[in-house]
Design an enzyme around this catalytic site. Structure first.
Site, PDB file in Angstrom:
ATOM      1  N   LYS A 258       0.836  -1.215   0.000  1.00  0.00           N
ATOM      2  CA  LYS A 258       0.000   0.000   0.000  1.00  0.00           C
ATOM      3  C   LYS A 258       0.865   1.257   0.000  1.00  0.00           C
ATOM      4  O   LYS A 258       0.614   2.186  -0.761  1.00  0.00           O
ATOM      5  CB  LYS A 258      -0.911   0.041   1.246  1.00  0.00           C
ATOM      6  CG  LYS A 258      -1.899  -1.102   1.351  1.00  0.00           C
ATOM      7  CD  LYS A 258      -2.885  -0.873   2.493  1.00  0.00           C
ATOM      8  CE  LYS A 258      -2.249  -0.848   3.873  1.00  0.00           C
ATOM      9  NZ  LYS A 258      -1.673  -2.146   4.307  1.00  0.00           N
TER      10      LYS A 258
ATOM     11  N   ARG B 223      -9.175   1.122   9.258  1.00  0.00           N
ATOM     12  CA  ARG B 223      -8.672  -0.200   9.608  1.00  0.00           C
ATOM     13  C   ARG B 223      -9.696  -1.018  10.382  1.00  0.00           C
ATOM     14  O   ARG B 223      -9.411  -2.168  10.731  1.00  0.00           O
ATOM     15  CB  ARG B 223      -7.428  -0.034  10.467  1.00  0.00           C
ATOM     16  CG  ARG B 223      -6.228  -0.801   9.929  1.00  0.00           C
ATOM     17  CD  ARG B 223      -5.035  -0.373  10.701  1.00  0.00           C
ATOM     18  NE  ARG B 223      -3.863  -1.142  10.439  1.00  0.00           N
ATOM     19  CZ  ARG B 223      -2.803  -0.654   9.784  1.00  0.00           C
ATOM     20  NH1 ARG B 223      -2.822   0.542   9.272  1.00  0.00           N
ATOM     21  NH2 ARG B 223      -1.729  -1.405   9.658  1.00  0.00           N
TER      22      ARG B 223
ATOM     23  N   ARG C 232      12.554  -7.782   4.034  1.00  0.00           N
ATOM     24  CA  ARG C 232      12.678  -6.389   4.501  1.00  0.00           C
ATOM     25  C   ARG C 232      13.549  -6.339   5.764  1.00  0.00           C
ATOM     26  O   ARG C 232      14.398  -5.474   5.899  1.00  0.00           O
ATOM     27  CB  ARG C 232      11.276  -5.834   4.794  1.00  0.00           C
ATOM     28  CG  ARG C 232      11.256  -4.373   5.112  1.00  0.00           C
ATOM     29  CD  ARG C 232       9.929  -3.759   4.670  1.00  0.00           C
ATOM     30  NE  ARG C 232       8.983  -3.654   5.755  1.00  0.00           N
ATOM     31  CZ  ARG C 232       7.699  -3.315   5.597  1.00  0.00           C
ATOM     32  NH1 ARG C 232       7.200  -3.064   4.411  1.00  0.00           N
ATOM     33  NH2 ARG C 232       6.904  -3.219   6.621  1.00  0.00           N
TER      34      ARG C 232
ATOM     35  N   ARG D   4      11.873  -1.332  10.719  1.00  0.00           N
ATOM     36  CA  ARG D   4      10.870  -0.793  11.633  1.00  0.00           C
ATOM     37  C   ARG D   4      10.798  -1.696  12.850  1.00  0.00           C
ATOM     38  O   ARG D   4      10.959  -2.901  12.735  1.00  0.00           O
ATOM     39  CB  ARG D   4       9.509  -0.774  10.915  1.00  0.00           C
ATOM     40  CG  ARG D   4       9.397   0.335   9.923  1.00  0.00           C
ATOM     41  CD  ARG D   4       8.233   0.136   8.979  1.00  0.00           C
ATOM     42  NE  ARG D   4       7.003  -0.340   9.629  1.00  0.00           N
ATOM     43  CZ  ARG D   4       5.826  -0.356   9.008  1.00  0.00           C
ATOM     44  NH1 ARG D   4       5.715   0.081   7.765  1.00  0.00           N
ATOM     45  NH2 ARG D   4       4.759  -0.796   9.616  1.00  0.00           N
TER      46      ARG D   4
ATOM     47  N   ARG E 250      -0.187  -9.073  13.333  1.00  0.00           N
ATOM     48  CA  ARG E 250      -0.819  -8.024  12.534  1.00  0.00           C
ATOM     49  C   ARG E 250      -1.745  -8.633  11.476  1.00  0.00           C
ATOM     50  O   ARG E 250      -2.788  -8.090  11.156  1.00  0.00           O
ATOM     51  CB  ARG E 250       0.255  -7.140  11.883  1.00  0.00           C
ATOM     52  CG  ARG E 250       1.056  -6.359  12.910  1.00  0.00           C
ATOM     53  CD  ARG E 250       2.214  -5.643  12.274  1.00  0.00           C
ATOM     54  NE  ARG E 250       1.775  -4.448  11.584  1.00  0.00           N
ATOM     55  CZ  ARG E 250       2.341  -3.941  10.500  1.00  0.00           C
ATOM     56  NH1 ARG E 250       3.379  -4.543   9.955  1.00  0.00           N
ATOM     57  NH2 ARG E 250       1.887  -2.854   9.966  1.00  0.00           N
TER      58      ARG E 250
HETATM   59  P1  AMP Z   1       1.106   0.689   9.051  1.00  0.00           P
HETATM   60  O1  AMP Z   1       2.342   1.483   8.806  1.00  0.00           O
HETATM   61  O2  AMP Z   1      -0.085   1.219   8.304  1.00  0.00           O
HETATM   62  O3  AMP Z   1       1.297  -0.778   8.847  1.00  0.00           O
HETATM   63  O4  AMP Z   1       0.732   0.882  10.596  1.00  0.00           O
HETATM   64  C1  AMP Z   1       1.617   0.487  11.642  1.00  0.00           C
HETATM   65  C2  AMP Z   1       0.851   0.342  12.963  1.00  0.00           C
HETATM   66  O5  AMP Z   1       0.260   1.597  13.314  1.00  0.00           O
HETATM   67  C3  AMP Z   1      -0.322  -0.625  12.931  1.00  0.00           C
HETATM   68  O6  AMP Z   1       0.085  -1.963  13.144  1.00  0.00           O
HETATM   69  C4  AMP Z   1      -1.173  -0.098  14.087  1.00  0.00           C
HETATM   70  O7  AMP Z   1      -0.623  -0.460  15.342  1.00  0.00           O
HETATM   71  C5  AMP Z   1      -1.009   1.407  13.939  1.00  0.00           C
HETATM   72  N1  AMP Z   1      -2.042   1.989  13.043  1.00  0.00           N
HETATM   73  C6  AMP Z   1      -1.844   2.565  11.823  1.00  0.00           C
HETATM   74  N2  AMP Z   1      -2.999   2.989  11.289  1.00  0.00           N
HETATM   75  C7  AMP Z   1      -3.966   2.671  12.176  1.00  0.00           C
HETATM   76  C8  AMP Z   1      -5.377   2.832  12.216  1.00  0.00           C
HETATM   77  N3  AMP Z   1      -6.042   3.399  11.184  1.00  0.00           N
HETATM   78  N4  AMP Z   1      -6.054   2.376  13.297  1.00  0.00           N
HETATM   79  C9  AMP Z   1      -5.419   1.813  14.347  1.00  0.00           C
HETATM   80  N5  AMP Z   1      -4.097   1.621  14.388  1.00  0.00           N
HETATM   81  C10 AMP Z   1      -3.354   2.037  13.318  1.00  0.00           C
END
Ligand code: AMP
Length: 190
Positions: A13, A88, A127, A135, A146
């Protein structure tokens, strides 16, 4: 145009959002990036977010909805935006509908990037091995958690948008540029 990219962690994404941003001059809104900035700043929000992110869990809906609501008011969103990582959960998707309606902003496309989970685990392993600054949520254990959270809390968004007739799916197993072309095709038709 305002676009949502959906898909499990590691589906690409962020990569696709970045490419679309460069091509179309619209803002890339990644809630994960916003939270990582908060973590880096050491703020109260950041300290809370770090624990939850490292655990592979989700931040509270209300907090995330407020974050996005404020972000889409910024001038760089005037030409449109790509949401990456939001919504999400179904409550986030419902709140987003209300939010966009209130601001008079249409949703141009909701695009699911579909990939299989084995492939995701292997992508994350690559990665971790290749990145000098992986990360802190880049571990296979966290990924599995996740993915579980994705299946339980995020995947129900797909029928939510399918029922509204605005969900499109692209094959995320294809090379990056082919995925971009599939997305461009959808955007042209939208
Ligand atoms: P991402 O970079 O989008 O994979 O997000 C990394 C982490 O941030 C996720 O595993 C969640 O812990 C938190 N996170 C990101 N976006 C959201 C969201 N819309 N709602 C809740 N937690 C989020």
């Amino acid at each position: 145009m305002n676009i949502i990219l959906l898909g499990p962690p590691g589906a690409g994404k962020g990569t696709q959002a970045q490419l679309l941003t460069e091509r179309h001059g619209i803002a890339h809104l990644s809630t994960g990036d916003m939270l990582r900035s908060a973590v880096a700043s050491g703020s109260d929000l950041g300290q809370r977010a770090k624990k939850i992110m490292d655990d592979g869990q989700l931040m509270p809906d209300e907090l995330m909805i407020k974050m996005i609501s404020e972000r889409i008011e910024q001038p760089d969103c005037a030409k449109g935006f790509i949401l990456d990582g939001f919504p999400r959960t179904v409550p986030q998707a419902e709140a987003l509908d209300t939010l966009l309606e209130g601001k008079g902003l249409p949703l141009g496309a909701v695009i699911e990037i579909k990939v299989n989970e084995e492939e995701l685990v292997s992508r994350i392993e690559t990665r971790i091995n290749e990145s000098e600054q992986a990360r802190s949520d880049d571990t296979v254990d966290t990924l599995r958690r996740r993915l579980e959270v994705y299946r339980e809390q995020t995947a129900p968004i797909l029928p939510y948008y399918r029922d509204k007739g605005i969900l499109k799916t692209v094959d995320g197993m294809k090379p990056i540029d082919e995925v971009t072309e599939q997305i461009e095709g959808i955007l042209k038709a939208a």
